[in-house]
Design an enzyme around this catalytic site. Structure first.
Site, short mmCIF file in Angstrom:
data_model
loop_
_atom_site.label_atom_id
_atom_site.label_comp_id
_atom_site.label_asym_id
_atom_site.label_seq_id
_atom_site.Cartn_x
_atom_site.Cartn_y
_atom_site.Cartn_z
N ARG A 1 0.82 68.33 11.99
CA ARG A 1 0.01 69.40 11.41
C ARG A 1 -0.60 70.31 12.48
O ARG A 1 -0.60 71.52 12.37
CB ARG A 1 -1.12 68.83 10.56
N HIS B 1 -3.29 64.78 6.54
CA HIS B 1 -4.10 63.94 7.44
C HIS B 1 -3.53 62.55 7.66
O HIS B 1 -3.92 61.87 8.60
CB HIS B 1 -5.52 63.84 6.89
N HIS C 1 -12.26 53.70 15.61
CA HIS C 1 -11.72 54.74 14.73
C HIS C 1 -10.89 54.14 13.59
O HIS C 1 -10.52 54.85 12.65
CB HIS C 1 -10.87 55.70 15.57
N TYR D 1 -8.31 66.05 1.85
CA TYR D 1 -7.43 65.51 2.88
C TYR D 1 -6.36 64.63 2.23
O TYR D 1 -6.68 63.79 1.38
CB TYR D 1 -8.19 64.64 3.89
N ARG E 1 -17.97 62.47 16.30
CA ARG E 1 -18.48 63.79 16.68
C ARG E 1 -19.04 64.56 15.50
O ARG E 1 -18.40 64.71 14.46
CB ARG E 1 -17.36 64.60 17.35
#
EC number: 2.7.4.1
Length: 721
Positions: A575, A603, A446, A479, A416
């Site tokens: 988180r 992350h 992913h 991150y 995205r």
């Protein structure tokens, strides 16, 4: 293609404590996300942070809300308009969720305005002035006027709004101005629109030593008479538009690249989801704007502060190191340096884990660069989800292909807001001779995997890199993620099967070590949770630790509820979104949930299971993953769950990374049974996990440092280090 997926519902027995009202058992996903963004916004009020860093958190909260509106709210609006009554995990319809979201947004928008007012005053005291509604010194006025005439006027285009001119298209995230004018010669009334090109900065810095900024919309209003000579400005107003930005791809799409290029164009013209206006917007102009842009699904917001809070990021660039976090340079892994920079030699000796951003992402790039140059490397395979607009990883893959190596890149077009950049990279890679694969139409790839096949004395050896984050040069600096390097033959064979699954749709019948979604990753997690339940019932030590970005999957949540009721001690560091309710009597008594918000964005995804012994310990089962505990990750994405078997890496991930997150008191928020979060009290011995990792030496490949006392050993006592 048929891929077996297990049911989401817990099938290991009855779960007690489940209310007939799902809202008492689960937390709404969207409201949980908004609660997370409120925690981000709260950091802008954190007086322990430097001033420009507080401004950064305010800007991030605005950027987060923009994406939330463009994707999540847009999706709910679409469902409501099409009459889809798909209920959320807590039993709310799309319309009910939209109502609750809009009520919460009013509060958050008000909090943002209050925060901006406070920070603006503090910035002024610190010598950084925002001059939107203020007079400036003659010298500054002259500089602004010159900038306006030379840099702004040539690129803006006033457009009359009348029957002879169709209403201009306002792009997604577009900022514009409306002017209500009276012509001096005959008193005729006219409304004009000025759309602000994205090429112009959101905030203009006045040339000179003094840090004086003015928003681009205020600058244009200040000098409007130079755009409209012969007219009197009766009123004006700035506005901003957010549109539906989700991309839907039909499974029968014949040409995925062409389909995505078309979908990106449609995104720019999506339905208006939010129209943001200044509070004193000219009434005549406002009526025209609402008539042209608002629909039943549009959220109208009026602000007496700043429209587009995300734009404050321009001011953060001001060269004031005294108002920012002290600079930090990530360490290069000592283990690689000990082998004179030879990544393959270091990995061959023993598995390595790298903890970003405390340890440099450059080692991941060097791994690929070395592979590109090494004459013994015959093949490279790489997944690319987000690579950024200046990617050294892409350049390394291109260099390898140009040297005649077999290079395969799995480029995910459905990442995205990175779809367009990924299309550009795919073209560059193909021109260089890289075999580019776009993966599945209905699933995102992913998983973060690199695989290098090298010819050595005893035959081919496969070197693998698994990451919890993206191959992105910017996010890797902020991150916190893990990079795991291994030459374990079993994992190498599994990695090859993963790539074959994505490139050739060849579903692995069995993997040795890896769990892959949507094939068996869910089942692997269920199996490990069920094992803890069995151990607890047998009177053995039973515990689960996990660190994730989000926990929304009902099946996983129900499994964790069942584990709690069996007596399993569960500690979760989530988180962002968490739909599980912790500490509810009779339902989740032994579950604790915390969220860490700080200088770096947490992350990494880590799971740890006690496995019948005290945790942390040698018998603890440790896994890292690219997947969060979300239905989309477990059912509709290709993900990897990687077991950590090497003792050195096992101890680093478990007894440093995971344990430090559990011990943190300075940046932690604790979820209450009602779903709300409260900031944790630092206690007598405050512990900050980010500071711990920044100030202690790297342990990459040097697990003996723990035993030697080179690094403070962590223990599971609050604040202990």
């Amino acid at each position: 293609m048929a891929v077996t997926r297990s049911a989401e519902a817990y099938d290991g027995g009855e779960i007690s404590g489940i209310s007939d009202d799902p809202a008492e058992t689960y937390i709404n996903r969207e409201l949980s996300w908004l609660a997370f963004n409120e925690r981000v916004l709260a950091e802008a009020r954190n007086e322990n942070y430097p001033l420009l860093e507080r401004l950064r958190f305010l800007s991030i909260s605005g950027s987060n809300l923009d994406e939330f509106m463009m994707i999540r709210v847009a999706g709910l609006v679409g469902q409501a308009q099409r009459g889809i009554d798909r209920l959320s995990i807590d039993g709310l319809s799309p319309a009910q969720q939209l109502s609750a979201i809009r009520n919460t947004l009013k509060r958050i928008n008000a909090e943002q305005r209050e925060c901006w007012s406070e920070l603006r005053g503090l910035l002024d005291e610190a010598g950084i002035t925002i001059a939107d509604n203020r007079r400036v010194e003659p010298e500054s006025y002259t500089s602004l006027k010159t900038y306006f005439l030379d840099e702004v006027v040539p690129v803006i285009t006033p457009q009359a709004l009348d029957p002879a001119h169709p209403f201009p298209f306002v792009s997604n995230e577009g900022v514009g101005l409306l002017f209500n004018l009276t012509r001096a010669s005959d008193g005729a009334r006219l409304v004009e629109m000025v759309l602000i090109p994205s090429a112009l900065p959101r905030f203009v810095r006045v040339p000179g030593e003094k840090a004086i900024y003015i928003s681009i919309e205020s600058l244009i209003c200040r000098f409007a008479k130079h755009i409209f000579p012969g007219f009197k400005v009766e009123g004006d107003g700035a506005f901003r538009v957010l549109r539906d930005s989700d991309i839907e791809i039909e499974e029968e799409a014949e040409d995925l690249v062409r389909t995505f290029r078309s979908a990106i164009q449609r995104r720019r013209r999506g339905q208006v989801i939010q129209l943001e206006l200044e509070h004193d917007f000219d009434p005549v102009s406002e009526e025209i704007l609402l008539e042209q842009l608002s629909t039943q699904g549009t959220t109208i917001t009026k602000t007496d502060g700043l429209i587009g809070v995300a734009g404050l990021s321009d001011i953060i660039a001001e060269d004031r190191p005294d108002l920012k976090f002290s600079s930090y340079s990530p360490r290069y892994p000592e283990r690689i340096l000990e082998h004179d920079g030879d990544c393959f030699a270091a990995i061959r000796e023993k598995d390595i884990v790298i903890h970003h951003p405390y340890e440099s992402f450059e080692v991941v790039v060097d791994f690929l660069r070395q592979a590109a140059k090494d004459p013994d490397v015959v093949a490279i395979k790489q997944t690319l989800y987000r690579a950024g607009d200046q990617s050294p990883v892409i350049m390394a893959l291109i260099a390898a292909a140009e040297r005649g190596k077999s290079v395969t890149a799995v480029v995910e077009l459905k990442a995205r807001f990175d779809e367009e950049q990924n299309l550009l990279w795919a073209s560059e890679l193909e021109r260089a001779g890289v075999q580019v694969i776009y993966g599945f139409v209905d699933w995102k790839t992913h998983a973060k995997v690199s695989m290098v096949v090298r010819r050595e004395e005893k035959g081919f050896r496969t070197y693998c890199h698994f990451g919890t984050g993206n191959y992105h040069p910017v996010t890797t600096k902020i991150y916190t993620d893990l990079s795991y390097f291994t030459a374990d033959p079993k994992i190498g064979r599994d990695a090859a099967k993963l790539f074959n699954f994505v490139t050739g749709y060849v579903e692995p019948r069995k993997t040795g070590l890896l769990a892959i979604s949507p094939i068996d990753l869910r089942e692997k997690l269920y199996m490990r949770i069920d094992r803890e339940i069995e151990n607890a019932k047998a009177g053995q030590p039973a515990a689960i630790w996990a660190k994730l970005n989000s926990l929304t999957d009902k099946g996983v949540i129900d499994r964790l509820y069942a584990a709690s009721q069996a007596g399993v001690e569960i500690q979760l560091v989530i988180r962002g979104i968490c739909c599980l309710r912790s500490g509810v009597e009779g339902l989740s008594d032994s579950i604790r949930v915390k969220s860490i918000i700080g200088r770096f964005l947490e992350h990494s995804r880590i799971w740890a299971f006690a496995n019948g012994a005290e945790i942390p310990g040698d018998r603890t089962k440790v896994y890292i993953s690219s997947a969060d505990a979300m239905s989309r990750n477990l059912n509709r994405r290709v993900e990897a769950l990687v077991p950590i078997r090497n003792k050195t890496v096992h101890d680093q991930v478990l007894e440093q990374v995971l344990l430090a997150n559990l011990l943190d008191t300075e940046q932690s928020w604790v979820q209450q049974p009602g779903g709300e979060y409260t900031r944790m009290e630092p206690g007598e011995k405050p512990f900050n996990c980010h500071r711990y990792f920044m100030t202690n030496p790297s342990l990459s490949g040097r697990g003996g440092s723990l035993e030697a006392g080179d690094v403070p050993k962590l223990a599971l006592r609050k604040g202990a280090a």
